[in-house]
Design a protein around this motif. Sequence first.
Motif, short mmCIF file in Angstrom:
data_model
loop_
_atom_site.label_atom_id
_atom_site.label_comp_id
_atom_site.label_asym_id
_atom_site.label_seq_id
_atom_site.Cartn_x
_atom_site.Cartn_y
_atom_site.Cartn_z
N GLY A 1 0.80 -1.22 0.00
CA GLY A 1 0.00 0.00 0.00
C GLY A 1 0.84 1.27 0.00
N ASP A 2 2.09 1.16 0.44
CA ASP A 2 2.97 2.32 0.41
C ASP A 2 3.55 2.50 -1.00
OD1 ASP A 2 4.41 1.99 3.78
OD2 ASP A 2 2.45 2.69 3.06
N SER A 3 4.29 3.61 -1.15
CA SER A 3 4.93 3.90 -2.45
C SER A 3 6.38 3.44 -2.44
CB SER A 3 4.87 5.39 -2.75
OG SER A 3 3.53 5.82 -2.91
N ALA A 4 6.89 3.15 -3.62
CA ALA A 4 8.29 2.78 -3.79
C ALA A 4 8.91 3.67 -4.87
CB ALA A 4 8.41 1.31 -4.20
N VAL A 5 10.15 4.10 -4.62
CA VAL A 5 10.85 4.95 -5.57
C VAL A 5 12.24 4.38 -5.83
CG1 VAL A 5 11.72 7.26 -6.09
CG2 VAL A 5 9.62 6.99 -4.75
N ILE A 6 12.59 4.23 -7.09
CA ILE A 6 13.90 3.75 -7.49
C ILE A 6 14.52 4.81 -8.40
CG2 ILE A 6 15.18 1.91 -8.66
CD1 ILE A 6 12.73 0.08 -8.12
N LYS A 7 15.81 5.10 -8.17
CA LYS A 7 16.45 6.20 -8.87
C LYS A 7 17.64 5.73 -9.70
CE LYS A 7 15.06 9.55 -5.37
NZ LYS A 7 15.49 10.64 -4.45
N CYS A 8 17.81 6.38 -10.85
CA CYS A 8 18.95 6.08 -11.71
C CYS A 8 19.59 7.37 -12.23
CB CYS A 8 18.51 5.22 -12.91
SG CYS A 8 18.08 3.54 -12.45
#
Lengths: 111, 112
Positions: free
Chosen positions: A16-23
Amino acid sequence: GENVEQHPSTLSVQEGDSAVIKCTYSDSASNYFPWYKQELGKGPQLIIDIRSNVGEKKDQRIAVTLNKTAKHFSLHITETQPEDSAVYFCAASRGAQKLVFGQGTRLTINP
Amino acid sequence: GAGVSQSPSNKVTEKGKDVELRCDPISGHTALYWYRQSLGQGLEFLIYFQGNSAPDKSGLPSDRFSAERTGGSVSTLTIQRTQQEDSAVYLCASSVISGKLFFGSGTQLSVL
């Protein structure tokens, strides 16, 4: 040549939470930025991509943002579900040049 | 078929033997890639074919590795005198120029 760095290498979030992946990428001439999802025992599958003429793209719970000045792009997954658990790869390429991948992020969604 | 097909899906070989891995890309796709994925690792680029251009071989780890693409379609990755460190999943992908990559399910190579 192009070099793509991806962070974090592992990410665990509550359902239910958000996920952020960065490049980040090194070649300022790169103009194509796809994201792939790889489930266990399978080849990677494209989930969303963005070209350098736009800053953001959304597809349901998934969005990608691109900052050309800073040479970084991010994947955002909202309202995470157990089936989002997988390894995610970012990539970058310029024109017809080869696609260069980041090292991957193992995302785990905790019920 | 509709997707990228790789064969065999699994290959067990003895150290020192040669192996051939096959990739059938999606019909009409001009670009074909080989990547290697070691256990729990990222995608290591090996070689890239684009149309009739000379292939980009910059990722091949040693001269034991070679690949060819016949008639602009099927590709074969050959590993000579296999070593234990060659054990990995070998992934093939195809695309139209500057387009989305479609991956096969890979060949799991185990060198004993």
